[in-house]
Design a protein around this motif. Structure first.
Motif, PDB file in Angstrom:
ATOM      1  N   VAL A   6     -49.418 -62.583  14.538  1.00  0.00           N
ATOM      2  CA  VAL A   6     -50.433 -62.329  13.508  1.00  0.00           C
ATOM      3  C   VAL A   6     -49.769 -62.399  12.133  1.00  0.00           C
ATOM      4  O   VAL A   6     -50.281 -63.026  11.200  1.00  0.00           O
ATOM      5  CB  VAL A   6     -51.131 -60.970  13.735  1.00  0.00           C
ATOM      6  CG1 VAL A   6     -51.895 -60.519  12.504  1.00  0.00           C
ATOM      7  CG2 VAL A   6     -52.071 -61.059  14.932  1.00  0.00           C
ATOM      8  N   ALA A   7     -48.611 -61.761  11.997  1.00  0.00           N
ATOM      9  CA  ALA A   7     -47.887 -61.770  10.728  1.00  0.00           C
ATOM     10  C   ALA A   7     -47.525 -63.192  10.312  1.00  0.00           C
ATOM     11  O   ALA A   7     -47.707 -63.576   9.147  1.00  0.00           O
ATOM     12  CB  ALA A   7     -46.631 -60.911  10.835  1.00  0.00           C
ATOM     13  N   LEU A   8     -47.028 -63.981  11.264  1.00  0.00           N
ATOM     14  CA  LEU A   8     -46.666 -65.372  10.953  1.00  0.00           C
ATOM     15  C   LEU A   8     -47.873 -66.180  10.495  1.00  0.00           C
ATOM     16  O   LEU A   8     -47.802 -66.923   9.513  1.00  0.00           O
ATOM     17  CB  LEU A   8     -46.043 -66.049  12.177  1.00  0.00           C
ATOM     18  CG  LEU A   8     -44.623 -65.697  12.537  1.00  0.00           C
ATOM     19  CD1 LEU A   8     -44.191 -66.474  13.778  1.00  0.00           C
ATOM     20  CD2 LEU A   8     -43.671 -65.980  11.387  1.00  0.00           C
ATOM     21  N   MET A   9     -48.965 -66.038  11.223  1.00  0.00           N
ATOM     22  CA  MET A   9     -50.157 -66.822  10.892  1.00  0.00           C
ATOM     23  C   MET A   9     -50.732 -66.409   9.540  1.00  0.00           C
ATOM     24  O   MET A   9     -51.180 -67.256   8.764  1.00  0.00           O
ATOM     25  CB  MET A   9     -51.178 -66.729  12.024  1.00  0.00           C
ATOM     26  CG  MET A   9     -50.675 -67.394  13.317  1.00  0.00           C
ATOM     27  SD  MET A   9     -51.817 -67.300  14.699  1.00  0.00           S
ATOM     28  CE  MET A   9     -52.875 -68.701  14.316  1.00  0.00           C
ATOM     29  N   LEU A  10     -50.694 -65.125   9.240  1.00  0.00           N
ATOM     30  CA  LEU A  10     -51.146 -64.649   7.931  1.00  0.00           C
ATOM     31  C   LEU A  10     -50.252 -65.163   6.812  1.00  0.00           C
ATOM     32  O   LEU A  10     -50.717 -65.442   5.706  1.00  0.00           O
ATOM     33  CB  LEU A  10     -51.175 -63.116   7.901  1.00  0.00           C
ATOM     34  CG  LEU A  10     -52.335 -62.444   8.613  1.00  0.00           C
ATOM     35  CD1 LEU A  10     -52.032 -60.972   8.875  1.00  0.00           C
ATOM     36  CD2 LEU A  10     -53.615 -62.590   7.799  1.00  0.00           C
ATOM     37  N   SER A  11     -48.959 -65.309   7.100  1.00  0.00           N
ATOM     38  CA  SER A  11     -48.003 -65.717   6.058  1.00  0.00           C
ATOM     39  C   SER A  11     -48.147 -67.172   5.650  1.00  0.00           C
ATOM     40  O   SER A  11     -47.666 -67.562   4.592  1.00  0.00           O
ATOM     41  CB  SER A  11     -46.568 -65.445   6.516  1.00  0.00           C
ATOM     42  OG  SER A  11     -46.153 -66.379   7.484  1.00  0.00           O
ATOM     43  N   VAL A  12     -48.802 -67.973   6.489  1.00  0.00           N
ATOM     44  CA  VAL A  12     -48.997 -69.388   6.155  1.00  0.00           C
ATOM     45  C   VAL A  12     -50.468 -69.779   6.111  1.00  0.00           C
ATOM     46  O   VAL A  12     -50.794 -70.945   5.873  1.00  0.00           O
ATOM     47  CB  VAL A  12     -48.227 -70.312   7.135  1.00  0.00           C
ATOM     48  CG1 VAL A  12     -46.729 -70.113   7.005  1.00  0.00           C
ATOM     49  CG2 VAL A  12     -48.697 -70.123   8.558  1.00  0.00           C
ATOM     50  N   GLY A  13     -51.351 -68.830   6.359  1.00  0.00           N
ATOM     51  CA  GLY A  13     -52.777 -69.135   6.348  1.00  0.00           C
ATOM     52  C   GLY A  13     -53.207 -70.010   7.505  1.00  0.00           C
ATOM     53  O   GLY A  13     -54.080 -70.853   7.369  1.00  0.00           O
ATOM     54  N   GLU A  14     -52.625 -69.787   8.667  1.00  0.00           N
ATOM     55  CA  GLU A  14     -52.967 -70.574   9.855  1.00  0.00           C
ATOM     56  C   GLU A  14     -54.046 -69.849  10.653  1.00  0.00           C
ATOM     57  O   GLU A  14     -53.814 -68.783  11.212  1.00  0.00           O
ATOM     58  CB  GLU A  14     -51.718 -70.765  10.727  1.00  0.00           C
ATOM     59  CG  GLU A  14     -51.967 -71.579  11.991  1.00  0.00           C
ATOM     60  CD  GLU A  14     -50.762 -71.631  12.917  1.00  0.00           C
ATOM     61  OE1 GLU A  14     -50.931 -72.146  14.032  1.00  0.00           O
ATOM     62  OE2 GLU A  14     -49.676 -71.146  12.546  1.00  0.00           O
ATOM     63  N   GLY A  15     -55.248 -70.410  10.680  1.00  0.00           N
ATOM     64  CA  GLY A  15     -56.350 -69.815  11.432  1.00  0.00           C
ATOM     65  C   GLY A  15     -56.964 -68.597  10.768  1.00  0.00           C
ATOM     66  O   GLY A  15     -57.843 -67.955  11.329  1.00  0.00           O
ATOM     67  N   THR A  16     -56.503 -68.283   9.589  1.00  0.00           N
ATOM     68  CA  THR A  16     -56.939 -67.111   8.838  1.00  0.00           C
ATOM     69  C   THR A  16     -56.531 -67.321   7.387  1.00  0.00           C
ATOM     70  O   THR A  16     -55.593 -68.076   7.121  1.00  0.00           O
ATOM     71  CB  THR A  16     -56.296 -65.830   9.420  1.00  0.00           C
ATOM     72  OG1 THR A  16     -56.821 -64.695   8.761  1.00  0.00           O
ATOM     73  CG2 THR A  16     -54.780 -65.855   9.282  1.00  0.00           C
ATOM     74  N   PRO A  17     -57.205 -66.659   6.455  1.00  0.00           N
ATOM     75  CA  PRO A  17     -56.762 -66.811   5.063  1.00  0.00           C
ATOM     76  C   PRO A  17     -55.343 -66.274   4.851  1.00  0.00           C
ATOM     77  O   PRO A  17     -54.938 -65.299   5.491  1.00  0.00           O
ATOM     78  CB  PRO A  17     -57.778 -65.973   4.264  1.00  0.00           C
ATOM     79  CG  PRO A  17     -58.985 -65.903   5.140  1.00  0.00           C
ATOM     80  CD  PRO A  17     -58.455 -65.908   6.550  1.00  0.00           C
TER      81      PRO A  17
END
Length: 194
Positions: A50-61
């Motif tokens: 979740v942290a990784l995806m949030l840090s690059v805006g992958e699948g989430t803002p």
């Protein structure tokens, strides 16, 4: 299915499948959704992803603040990559207040477990004297350890610093690295390790 019934392992499996597009169409939003479900149940790998995806805006803002919050949760549960990333975030102030002491704590914790990016980051900090006294021997030692793990920037930095250090400094770095890799001491002079 099991993921919808709250099975954390099923949630992680489904998230990985959506993220990679294995057996299902690639869908970053669904991957983030299922990683979030696992993270909310306290799963460290879910928190890290979740942290990784949030840090690059992958699948989430993109959201550095939330990313840092989830990264800290994963780091506290022992995810080595999360520890290194949290250290980096704390040093740069990305998504969290800048805190050099806490940054060094987390970078050293990850580095002591062999995480190569943290090793390289510590080498850079010592080379430039950022947050620590400038020490090219210690910097070279960290770069050597990171280079042994295949970190490209560290490989280049090691070559560059090898030209700057005199033979006595290179010998000292070799000894520090040997002692450290033997599990006896970290490659630093009088530092408290956690």
């Amino acid at each position: 299915n099991a993921a919808q019934q709250g099975n954390v392992l099923a949630q992680l499996d489904l998230a990985v499948m959506y993220r990679a597009g294995e057996g299902v169409p690639h869908d970053a939003e669904n991957a983030f959704y299922w990683f979030s479900k696992a993270a909310e149940q306290g799963n460290a790998l879910g928190q890290f992803n979740v942290a990784l995806m949030l840090s690059v805006g992958e699948g989430t803002p993109l959201d550095y603040v939330k990313s840092a919050q989830w990264m800290r949760k994963a780091a506290l549960q022992g995810v080595i990559l999360a520890q290194g990333q949290l250290g980096y975030d704390l040093f740069t102030g990305r998504g969290v207040g800048r805190d050099e002491a806490q940054s060094l704590y987390w970078l050293r914790r990850a580095a002591s477990q062999g995480e190569v990016t943290s090793l390289a980051n510590l080498g850079e900090l010592y080379e430039k004297g950022k947050g620590v006294p400038r020490d090219l021997v210690i910097a070279f030692t960290y770069y050597c350890a990171a280079a042994a793990g295949g970190n490209e920037p560290a490989i280049k930095a090691r070559v560059r610093l090898a030209r700057e250090l005199n033979p006595a400094q290179l010998s000292e770095a070799d000894l520090l690295l040997l002692v450290w890799t033997s599990g006896m001491l970290p490659p630093e002079r009088s530092v408290t390790w956690y």
